[in-house]
Design a protein around this motif. Structure first.
Motif, PDB file in Angstrom:
ATOM      1  N   GLY A 104       0.781  -1.220   0.000  1.00 47.57           N
ATOM      2  CA  GLY A 104       0.000   0.000   0.000  1.00 47.57           C
ATOM      3  C   GLY A 104       0.813   1.270   0.000  1.00 47.57           C
ATOM      4  N   ALA A 105       2.125   1.193  -0.134  1.00 51.81           N
ATOM      5  CA  ALA A 105       2.943   2.388  -0.060  1.00 51.81           C
ATOM      6  C   ALA A 105       2.644   3.362  -1.194  1.00 51.81           C
ATOM      7  CB  ALA A 105       4.422   2.010  -0.067  1.00 51.81           C
ATOM      8  N   GLN A 106       2.084   2.867  -2.296  1.00 50.46           N
ATOM      9  CA  GLN A 106       1.822   3.738  -3.429  1.00 50.46           C
ATOM     10  C   GLN A 106       0.487   4.454  -3.329  1.00 50.46           C
ATOM     11  OE1 GLN A 106       1.621   0.465  -3.448  1.00 50.46           O
ATOM     12  NE2 GLN A 106      -0.275  -0.096  -4.404  1.00 50.46           N
ATOM     13  N   ASP A 107      -0.359   4.087  -2.393  1.00 58.71           N
ATOM     14  CA  ASP A 107      -1.694   4.661  -2.305  1.00 58.71           C
ATOM     15  C   ASP A 107      -1.712   5.916  -1.444  1.00 58.71           C
ATOM     16  OD1 ASP A 107      -3.294   1.427  -2.087  1.00 58.71           O
ATOM     17  OD2 ASP A 107      -2.624   2.537  -3.813  1.00 58.71           O
ATOM     18  N   GLY A 108      -2.714   6.769  -1.658  1.00 61.88           N
ATOM     19  CA  GLY A 108      -3.000   7.853  -0.744  1.00 61.88           C
ATOM     20  C   GLY A 108      -2.775   9.257  -1.235  1.00 61.88           C
ATOM     21  N   ALA A 138       1.789   1.113   9.922  1.00 62.70           N
ATOM     22  CA  ALA A 138       2.968   1.026  10.778  1.00 62.70           C
ATOM     23  C   ALA A 138       4.092   1.977  10.380  1.00 62.70           C
ATOM     24  CB  ALA A 138       3.496  -0.406  10.781  1.00 62.70           C
ATOM     25  N   THR A 139       4.097   2.440   9.147  1.00 59.14           N
ATOM     26  CA  THR A 139       5.156   3.354   8.719  1.00 59.14           C
ATOM     27  C   THR A 139       4.645   4.787   8.831  1.00 59.14           C
ATOM     28  OG1 THR A 139       4.480   3.478   6.393  1.00 59.14           O
ATOM     29  CG2 THR A 139       5.942   1.629   7.023  1.00 59.14           C
ATOM     30  N   PRO A 140       5.544   5.758   8.877  1.00 55.71           N
ATOM     31  CA  PRO A 140       5.085   7.156   8.938  1.00 55.71           C
ATOM     32  C   PRO A 140       4.137   7.518   7.784  1.00 55.71           C
ATOM     33  CG  PRO A 140       7.410   7.056   9.481  1.00 55.71           C
ATOM     34  CD  PRO A 140       7.008   5.670   9.022  1.00 55.71           C
ATOM     35  N   GLN A 141       4.424   7.075   6.561  1.00 57.68           N
ATOM     36  CA  GLN A 141       3.550   7.380   5.424  1.00 57.68           C
ATOM     37  C   GLN A 141       2.179   6.720   5.584  1.00 57.68           C
ATOM     38  OE1 GLN A 141       4.844   6.078   1.540  1.00 57.68           O
ATOM     39  NE2 GLN A 141       3.167   7.105   0.510  1.00 57.68           N
ATOM     40  N   GLN A 142       2.157   5.450   5.991  1.00 59.38           N
ATOM     41  CA  GLN A 142       0.877   4.759   6.189  1.00 59.38           C
ATOM     42  C   GLN A 142       0.057   5.423   7.279  1.00 59.38           C
ATOM     43  OE1 GLN A 142       2.379   0.866   7.048  1.00 59.38           O
ATOM     44  NE2 GLN A 142       2.410   0.237   4.903  1.00 59.38           N
ATOM     45  N   ARG A 143       0.717   5.832   8.369  1.00 62.86           N
ATOM     46  CA  ARG A 143      -0.004   6.500   9.456  1.00 62.86           C
ATOM     47  C   ARG A 143      -0.517   7.866   9.015  1.00 62.86           C
ATOM     48  NH1 ARG A 143       4.443   4.250  12.757  1.00 62.86           N
ATOM     49  NH2 ARG A 143       5.438   6.291  12.601  1.00 62.86           N
ATOM     50  N   GLU A 144       0.258   8.576   8.217  1.00 61.58           N
ATOM     51  CA  GLU A 144      -0.155   9.901   7.751  1.00 61.58           C
ATOM     52  C   GLU A 144      -1.407   9.817   6.878  1.00 61.58           C
ATOM     53  OE1 GLU A 144       1.511  13.461   4.880  1.00 61.58           O
ATOM     54  OE2 GLU A 144       2.966  12.213   5.932  1.00 61.58           O
ATOM     55  N   MET A 172      -8.660   0.342  11.439  1.00 59.51           N
ATOM     56  CA  MET A 172      -7.243   0.515  11.154  1.00 59.51           C
ATOM     57  C   MET A 172      -6.501   0.652  12.471  1.00 59.51           C
ATOM     58  SD  MET A 172      -5.237   3.152   8.611  1.00 59.51           S
ATOM     59  CE  MET A 172      -5.784   2.248   7.148  1.00 59.51           C
ATOM     60  N   LEU A 173      -5.438  -0.164  12.624  1.00 63.65           N
ATOM     61  CA  LEU A 173      -4.593  -0.118  13.806  1.00 63.65           C
ATOM     62  C   LEU A 173      -3.315   0.640  13.449  1.00 63.65           C
ATOM     63  CD1 LEU A 173      -4.149  -1.048  16.761  1.00 63.65           C
ATOM     64  CD2 LEU A 173      -2.915  -3.019  15.811  1.00 63.65           C
ATOM     65  N   PHE A 174      -3.112   1.757  14.101  1.00 65.27           N
ATOM     66  CA  PHE A 174      -1.899   2.554  13.935  1.00 65.27           C
ATOM     67  C   PHE A 174      -0.910   2.086  14.990  1.00 65.27           C
ATOM     68  CE2 PHE A 174      -5.388   4.898  12.241  1.00 65.27           C
ATOM     69  CZ  PHE A 174      -4.890   5.635  11.172  1.00 65.27           C
ATOM     70  N   ILE A 175       0.302   1.747  14.552  1.00 65.19           N
ATOM     71  CA  ILE A 175       1.327   1.258  15.468  1.00 65.19           C
ATOM     72  C   ILE A 175       2.512   2.212  15.410  1.00 65.19           C
ATOM     73  CG2 ILE A 175       2.875  -0.640  16.048  1.00 65.19           C
ATOM     74  CD1 ILE A 175       0.892  -2.560  14.760  1.00 65.19           C
ATOM     75  N   THR A 203       2.143  10.552  23.670  1.00 62.77           N
ATOM     76  CA  THR A 203       0.812  11.128  23.527  1.00 62.77           C
ATOM     77  C   THR A 203       0.534  11.188  22.024  1.00 62.77           C
ATOM     78  OG1 THR A 203       1.031  12.420  25.546  1.00 62.77           O
ATOM     79  CG2 THR A 203      -0.637  13.133  23.973  1.00 62.77           C
ATOM     80  N   GLN A 204      -0.465  10.457  21.573  1.00 67.21           N
ATOM     81  CA  GLN A 204      -0.809  10.401  20.146  1.00 67.21           C
ATOM     82  C   GLN A 204      -2.015  11.301  19.905  1.00 67.21           C
ATOM     83  OE1 GLN A 204       1.377   8.921  18.407  1.00 67.21           O
ATOM     84  NE2 GLN A 204       2.298   7.516  19.865  1.00 67.21           N
ATOM     85  N   CYS A 205      -1.939  12.115  18.863  1.00 67.35           N
ATOM     86  CA  CYS A 205      -3.043  13.004  18.503  1.00 67.35           C
ATOM     87  C   CYS A 205      -3.424  12.762  17.045  1.00 67.35           C
ATOM     88  CB  CYS A 205      -2.650  14.462  18.709  1.00 67.35           C
ATOM     89  SG  CYS A 205      -2.380  14.891  20.448  1.00 67.35           S
ATOM     90  N   PHE A 206      -4.734  12.701  16.806  1.00 65.99           N
ATOM     91  CA  PHE A 206      -5.258  12.424  15.467  1.00 65.99           C
ATOM     92  C   PHE A 206      -6.235  13.519  15.063  1.00 65.99           C
ATOM     93  CE2 PHE A 206      -3.178   8.616  16.152  1.00 65.99           C
ATOM     94  CZ  PHE A 206      -3.337   7.720  15.112  1.00 65.99           C
ATOM     95  N   TRP A 207      -6.358  13.720  13.747  1.00 66.19           N
ATOM     96  CA  TRP A 207      -7.364  14.616  13.187  1.00 66.19           C
ATOM     97  C   TRP A 207      -7.977  13.945  11.987  1.00 66.19           C
ATOM     98  CZ3 TRP A 207      -3.458  18.993  11.682  1.00 66.19           C
ATOM     99  CH2 TRP A 207      -2.674  18.569  10.628  1.00 66.19           C
TER     100      TRP A 207
END
Length: 160
Positions: free
Chosen positions: A25-29, A56-62, A77-80, A86-90
Motif C-alpha cells: 500500500g505504499a503507493q496509495d494515498g 505502521a510506517t510514517p507514510q501509512q499513518r499519515e 485501522m490499527l496505527f502502530i 501522547t498520540q493526537c489524530f485529526w
C-alpha cells in the motif's frame, strides 16, 4: 547459540509482520485514493472480532483512512508507533465519522474519541500509548466497549 527471550521474539515477529505492511500500500494515498491494501491483523474486543489494517510506517499513518467512502462495520485501522507517546489524530481528508481508541501496550483502551469528518480538530490520548485503533463511529458504543476494556491480538500478547 544464544536463545532469545519471549519479549525479544515477540518484537521480532511483530517487526517482521510490519515489514510486510510497510511495502503493502505504499503507493496509495497522496493522489486522493484510499490505501486499501495494507496488511491485516485480527483483533478481539471481548466477543467481537475486528479485522484491522495495519498502518505502521510514517507514510501509512499519515494517510490512515483518508479518502475512504465506506468501511465494513467489523473493520478498522490499527496505527502502530515505535514508542508510547501522547498520540493526537485529526480527520483532514477523512470522509467517514470515526472513533479512535487509544490503546496501551497491554491492549487496555485508555480513552476513546469520536472524530468528525473533514476537520482538523485534534483528538489525543490521555496518556502515552503505542497503538490507536480507528473504527466506524458508533462501533464501540454499540458494543458497550469503553475505556478500561481490553483488546486482544498479536500486538497485545503479554510478555512471559
Amino acid at each position: 547459540m544464544k536463545s532469545l527471550s519471549l519479549p525479544v521474539l515477540r518484537h521480532l515477529l511483530l517487526s517482521a509482520m510490519l515489514a510486510g505492511a510497510a511495502s503493502a500500500g505504499a503507493q496509495d494515498g497522496p493522489d486522493g485514493t484510499p490505501q486499501t491494501d495494507l496488511q491485516r491483523i485480527s483483533l478481539q474486543a471481548g466477543m467481537y472480532r475486528i479485522e484491522a489494517q495495519v498502518a505502521a510506517t510514517p507514510q501509512q499513518r499519515e494517510i490512515g483512512l483518508m479518502y475512504r467512502r465506506e468501511m465494513p462495520q467489523h473493520e478498522g485501522m490499527l496505527f502502530i508507533f515505535d514508542q508510547p507517546a501522547t498520540q493526537c489524530f485529526w480527520m483532514k481528508n477523512t470522509r467517514l465519522p470515526l472513533t479512535a481508541a487509544f490503546v496501551a501496550d497491554d491492549g487496555t483502551i485508555v480513552n476513546l474519541a469520536d472524530m468528525k469528518p473533514q476537520t482538523t480538530d485534534s483528538h489525543c490520548s490521555e496518556k502515552p500509548v503505542r497503538y490507536v485503533l480507528e473504527m466506524n463511529q458508533g462501533w464501540f458504543s454499540a458494543k458497550h466497549i469503553k475505556a478500561g476494556a481490553k483488546l486482544t491480538g498479536a500486538p497485545f500478547k503479554p510478555a512471559r
